[in-house]
Structures are given as C-alpha cells and as structure tokens.
Write a protein that holds these residues in place. Sequence first.
Motif: not given
Length: 983
Positions: A845-872
Amino acid sequence: MTARFGVLGAVEAQISGHPVGLGHARQCSVLAVLLVEAGRPVSIDQLIDRVWGDEAPQRADGALYSYLSRLRRAVAEAAEVGIERRPGGYVLTVDPQTVDLHLFRRLISQARSAEDRSAAELLTQALGLWRGEPFAGLDTPWLVSMRQSLLSERFAAELDHHDVLLRLGRHAELLPSLSAAVAEHPLDERLTEQLMLALYRCGRQADADEQYRRIRRSLADELGSDPGAGLRRIHERILAADPTLVATKPAAPLARPNVPTQLPADVRAFTGRDRELDALDRSLAPPDGDEPPLTVVLLSGTAGVGKSALAVRWAHRVREAFPDGQLYVNLRGYDTEQPVAVGDALAGFLTALGVGGPEIPPGVEERAGRYRSELTGRRMLVLLDNASSVEQVRPLLPGTGSCLVLITSRDSLPGMVAIHGAERINLDLLPLADAVVLLRRLIGGRVDRETSVAEDLAAACARLPLALRIAAELAAARTDVSLAELVDELGDHRMRLDLLDAGDPRAEVRAVFSWSYQNLPADAARMFRLLGLHPGDSVHVEAVAALTGTDVGEARRLLAVLVRASLVHAGRGGRYGMHDLLRAYAAELAAAQDPAPERKAALTRLFDHYLAGSVAAMSTLYPDGTEGAGDPDAARSWIEAERPNLAAACIYGAAHGWYRFAIALAGTLFRYLDAGGPVAEAVTVTASAVSAARAVGDREAQARALSDLGRLHRRQGRLDEAADTYQQALILYADLGEHAAEAVALRNLGSVHWRLGDYRQAADHYRRASAHYERLGDIAGQADASVQLGRVDARLGDEAQAVTRLRSALELVTKLGDWYSEAYVLSLLARLSHEPADLEQAGIHLERSLAAIRQAGDRTAEAYALTDLAAVYAHGGRLTEAAGHLGRALLLHRRIGDRASEAEALNDLGQVLRAAGDATEARAQHEQALILAREIGDRYEQARAHDGIAATLDRDDGGPHRDLARRLFADLAVPSAPDLAAR
C-alpha cells in the motif's frame, strides 16, 4: 639597481639582491606604512598615528623627519625609488610590483579570472611570497590591525587555491594541509566543505560525514546557528553518493554556490565625481588605524544629489574585486509608508545567497546570524541604498572582513562612523562645470551655443543630477524652444509653487519636477500621479493598466512618455520604477488633484488585478483534484516576480482600509508561501490578514488566518507560539459555532502538544476533535482522530488499545476509498505487528501511495510516505532499503523546513544504521537529531537521541546518555522508545 621590498614577514628591502639596513623598529614601521601605501601620499598626521598610535612623543614630527631622511639614504642607490614630499604628504615612489604585498594582490586578481591550471600556478606563486606574519616584530596598533586584515586576505587566497586544486582532481595531496587548516579554523564552513569533498573523493565517506557533524555541533554550541546552505548541500550529496562529486572539471561542486549579482543597471551619461570615485577606490585597500576588519563606506548627501547613481557606478566598476557576488537592497528609508523592514531585507539577501525559503529563520536576530554565517569567507560587496538610520543598517552588516559594505543615506549616520568605523564621503552638489557637462551629454550642441544660459539652467536645477536629467529631457523634447525660454519658464513655475525655502535644494528639485510635470499631456500626468500611490518598489505594465483603468497598449504608450521625461525609469520584463523623491512628489500631487474616491478606485483596481492574478496562478499550481488551466511555470514565474508587490499590497491594504482585499490575498497566497516561499513574507502577509480581520470584526477570517499562522510557527519548530496561535483560533471557532473548523483546530493543537511531549493534553484535544467529527458525521475526521489517539496509546505503551483504535480507523478509510490514509494506517499497524503478512500488506500500500504522491509532486506527503515505508522495511529486516528511503526523506524535510520531522527521521536512520552494524554512522545521526530536537523543544526525540547514542557506546561512555534518556522518558511518562529495526 633593482630594489625589492617585503612586508609579508619581517619588513625588508633588497637592492640588487643584497639586503639593506633599515634601522630600528620605529624606523622600519615608517617604511612599512609607506610600502603599504606605495605610490600614494601619507600625511604627517597619518604617519605619526600609524607609527606611534596613542604613544606619540611631543616631538614626534621631528623624529619622523629624521627617520625619513635615513630611509631616503638607505634606498638612494636603487633606480626609480625615492621618498618625496608632495602636497598630500610623503610618497614612496616605487613600482608596486617590487613590493611583495602589491605583487601578491595582483597575482590573486589574475588568478580569479584565469582558467584552473593557470590559476593554480598564480595562486601558488602568490602564496609563496609569504615569509611569516606581516610586519613581524612590529606592534603599533595600526600595523597590528593591518596584520589581521592581510592574514584574512591570505586565508581567502588559500581557500581559492584549495578550490582550484580540487577542481583539478588533486584532492589527495590537499588532505594534510586541509586537515591542519580546519584544526586552526574549526568554524569556517567553506574550509570544511573542501575537507569533506577531499575526504569523500579519497573514499573516506564516514570521515567526511564526521566533519559535518563536528562543525554542526560547534556552530550550534558557539554561535547558536546552523550550517549554511553550501555546507548542507555538499553533505546531502555525500550522503546520497552523488556521482558528480567525483568530477574534476571546472564545474566541480565547490565552485562558490549562488553568486548573486543584484546591482541595478549603471547610470546613463554619468558625469563627474572623480574625487569621490577615487575615495571609494581607496576603500578597497586594507582599513586604517583601529577600524574593524569589515570595511564600511557611507555616502551621505541631500536627496537627488546622486548618491545611488554614484554608488551603483562605482560598484559596477569594481565588481571584479568581489568574485563571490554583489548584494543590493533599496531600503526606502525615507518612504513614510513602506520602508523596508530589516527582517525582509535579510530574507531577501538569504534567498539570493541560496538559502531556501523554509530554511530562513523566523526572527531578525536569527536571520542576521545566518546571514553573517553565509558570508563568512566570501569576498562580496553589499550595497545598502537609501538607509535612514543605524538601526536599519546594523543587522545587515557582515561579520567578515572579506566583504565591503557601501551605504547611501540622506543622513550623516554618525553612529556608523563612531561605532562601526565607517568612512564617510559627503556628496555635495555637482560643481557647476560638471553640471554643464552633464547637460551637454544629455541635450547636445545647444549647450555649447548657449553656454551662459546652460549655467543658469544648471543653477536653476540646484546642480542636482536628478533635476538636471529631468530638465535635460524636457529641453531635448522641445527643440523649438530656446534654453533661455526654458529657464524663464522654470522660474515661473518655481514662483507659482512657492516652494523655495532658502538653501534647501529639495525645494529646488520639486520645482524642477513641477516644470517637467506641467509639460506632460493630461493622460500621462494622471498616470504619473497615480503611480505615486503604488505601494511596491516596481510595477509591471499590466498592473499600471489596472491602476489607471487603461488597456495595456495605452499604459505602455504613456509609460514611454514618462520614461522620456525621466519621471519613470524602465526596467526588465515590462517593469517600471520611480526615484523615491519622484514617488513622494507624485503621491503629493495625487492627494492634491485627484479626489479621494478616484484614488480609492485606482487602488481598488490595482488590488483587484493582483488578487485575480494570484487566484489564477494558484488555481494553475494547485488545481485541487481538477485539471488546472494554464502553464504552471508561467504561473510560478508570475508569483515570484510579483511577490514583493503582493506582500506590500497586502500590508498596505491591512493598514489603510482594504481589509477584505488583504484577507483574501493572504488566504490565496498562503499555500504557495507555506510550501516554499520566504518564511518572512509568509508570516508578515498572514499576520496582516489577522490584523485586517480584526479591524473589520470578521472573526471567521481572523480564525482562518490564525490557523495559517499557527501552521507556520509549527513548521519552524516554534511550538509554544504555534500552540498559542492555534488556541486563539480555537476560541474563535468555538464562539462562532464553526464545529468543523473547531475540530481541525483541536486536531492541530493536539499535534503541537504531541511534539511538546504533553501526550495527555494531546489526547484530550484529539478526543474533543473526535466528538465534533462524530456529531458532524465526518467519517474521515473520525478516522483521523482515531489514528492520532492510537499513536498516543502506542507512545504511552498501551499497544493493545493502539491496535484497536487503528483497526477501527482502517475500516473507516477503507470504506471511504481513501487509500492514502489506508496506507498510512497500515504502516502504523505494521510497526506494532510481528506478522510478515501485515508488513507485506503495508509495504504494498505504501509503495502504491508513494508512486501517486510523486506523480502529484507533493514533497511534504512524499517525505512522510518515505518515512513510513522505511519503518515498515526496517521492521521487516530490509535495512538497506530503509536507510535509502530515510536519506531521501531527510533531504525533503530539510527543503520543506519541517524541523520536527527531520529530527524524527534522523533518529530513525540512526536505529537502522545501528541494526546494520554501523555504530559510528548511527551515532552521527543521533547526535544531529539531538541538536535539532533541543532547538525545537521536542523532548521525546531528545530522549530517543540520547538512547541511540548510548547504544553505540560502551557501558561507561554511554552511561550519561542512557541516564538522560531514562530521565526524559520518565518525565514524559512513556516507556523507552521502540526500536524501529526490532523484529
């Protein structure tokens, strides 16, 4: 016979290779002064002051004559060398290139404009001239001050030499000298950058990172500041293993970043001022006497006398002497409406120096400290135009002697001279002959045919360059009228206006303005008056059209009329500006001739134009789920170009009755300013909206603006201010019965208390928000409140309750189809789970979310998604991938300016690196987290950092950190932090 002289060591002289006896120390000091000023006269008083200081004997002049006589005899055998008495004092006549100091400076100048291989040779030759400390063995106050200045010049040359050798790939041979230099100058950021790059290129990445951590700690402890943009940039590239760091071409990373060239265009037909230009040239030499290392020059004189023109002309003339750039700001110190605030000027300079908007500190003192840090070691010219007071200038002074500051002011600013050692150059009216020459260059041959009348015209213009230019343009446009008739006409206007205060040239220049204004067509005259109402420093032709109620073509035509009359000057990209005297005069005319309703209508049209443009640009940049119309690059360029005017308009509107406009514009711009605009403008604009909303009693608008202001404070780590601002918004929303907004305010207030470590208070706010969401039927809000309460439960050690709340939230977001939130909740559950299936599901789910966030260009959301994915990933043992994601998240958090999230990610990375077996790197990350968490007051991340550091040390060394961690965890009433990489 050929003579050679040296001051870069003990003072010495050689003739045909043989040393010359120079006598005792006092006599050597006389020669040292003359050598420094080779070819320039030094007065008796200066010589006495520089040789004896405050200890001059009663008959110092007699002793001085004796020393000079002996020195004359000592160098008498050398051809073309002598000591002569001239009107300005004593001069050592010598080829400057036979003096090591002047040869050193010439070689350095040549090196800075040469290609790298030649530059390396020139710099090696220049540095080879040094034999020790300058004037070794001599200790007069002036020579001691000069010694420090010259040592700074040598240090700057050494840094240039390092840069060149690094670009040539000679990093290995540099390492020993770089290490020694850093030990001697531990706080110099440019030097540390060079050592880090050399270490990295030699395969010592860990040592390079250690250097960054060392200087970061030192800067925080000793100066209370963070590393500058250049140092942070190279550290980030080293962490990311940027392949371009190994390049050895001239585009290597240590070429000085962000070389600003902010000087305005040079002045056409500049005339005269040779004496003042020579005085300015002398300021490039090392400072005299007991002045501080920083060179400050003050140009003072009456309005319109040409201070700015002279400063800009000289700055362009010597720009090559400042290879690291030129900074410029018009402080508008005598503008009663919109003088430039010191904080805004600092923000502008920091932006020009490459400091990103989110990285600009919020307070004036912090900005001034960061500004001084950015300028350390740089050779830069800083031009502060139109200053009104010492207080407006003082925070803008660099802290390094490698810079030169040039100030223009109508005031003599005695404090700059008394306190900061500024050299004042008083600018008088143009001499009559120069004034006539200027008229000739602007008008042409008519001046030669009517010389005496041209002198009358110059006198009628008070010999002020601004007035002379306006009069000349009018004369050039009216070729059918003689100069004598024009002089008579000017006299008539002066009498009609009754503006002549005896001896006040400003009264004269207003008469000239009137003369030129009265000859304008009516439509151009109206435009001129209305331009005086514009609150910004420059205006685009489209805004002029709005202000005047014309179309763009007509506005452009009328502006051309004003440009020809020298009442307006044209800039780049369709922008126009006015001299501050002309702006004041235009505003005065508007107040006298245009009825208040017409002035109000003009400003309303202008503000409507700015608001409509902002709405259109923001709709393009942030379409909110719909397909945006327009070009995002063009929209961003428009906002960036107009941003100073938008901020000025918002501030003006809030102060002068356009309250609704200020509220709407601030609300429209907030997302852009919050995402990447200068923090100074974001706070100023948003605070203006708060005051405007209070002025009209619009509590809803006030609450929205307070919520936005709270977000800015929270993002900057100013948690106490954020809590206070959110609390004000919460009270307003509660009184208004705006329960949805009240719930959001409660949620935001909870997030601040979460960061402050007050988890009980945070949970209370989250529960209150949840109750509102439940009454409103807001399922997404209920889900978010459950997530936040689950995080509190987990933090307090109640994992069972946390899982229950998170699973409840998961059901809600799944029903809503909100897969962004679904991915986030799954990541939180995965941290509490030991089941591989849970980890796998969260990762997908996080990888899917991260791909969409990057496509949208939202750097704040990307940073949070990367942190969450790293924790997993870390929880599942995928440590390399986790470390990579955290490294990327850190870069984004720093660019965004989210300091709290940065501290958290640093601790996460420390845990991952420790689990991977790299205790040294892990400790480095925890140490950085500790520095940052202390600055923002995040006690939980401080505890995590101490805990992480202790885990990388043996029992004895780690004991103090372990004790501090336990104490902090106990104060917070939470168990010790969970290990991100535990399985």
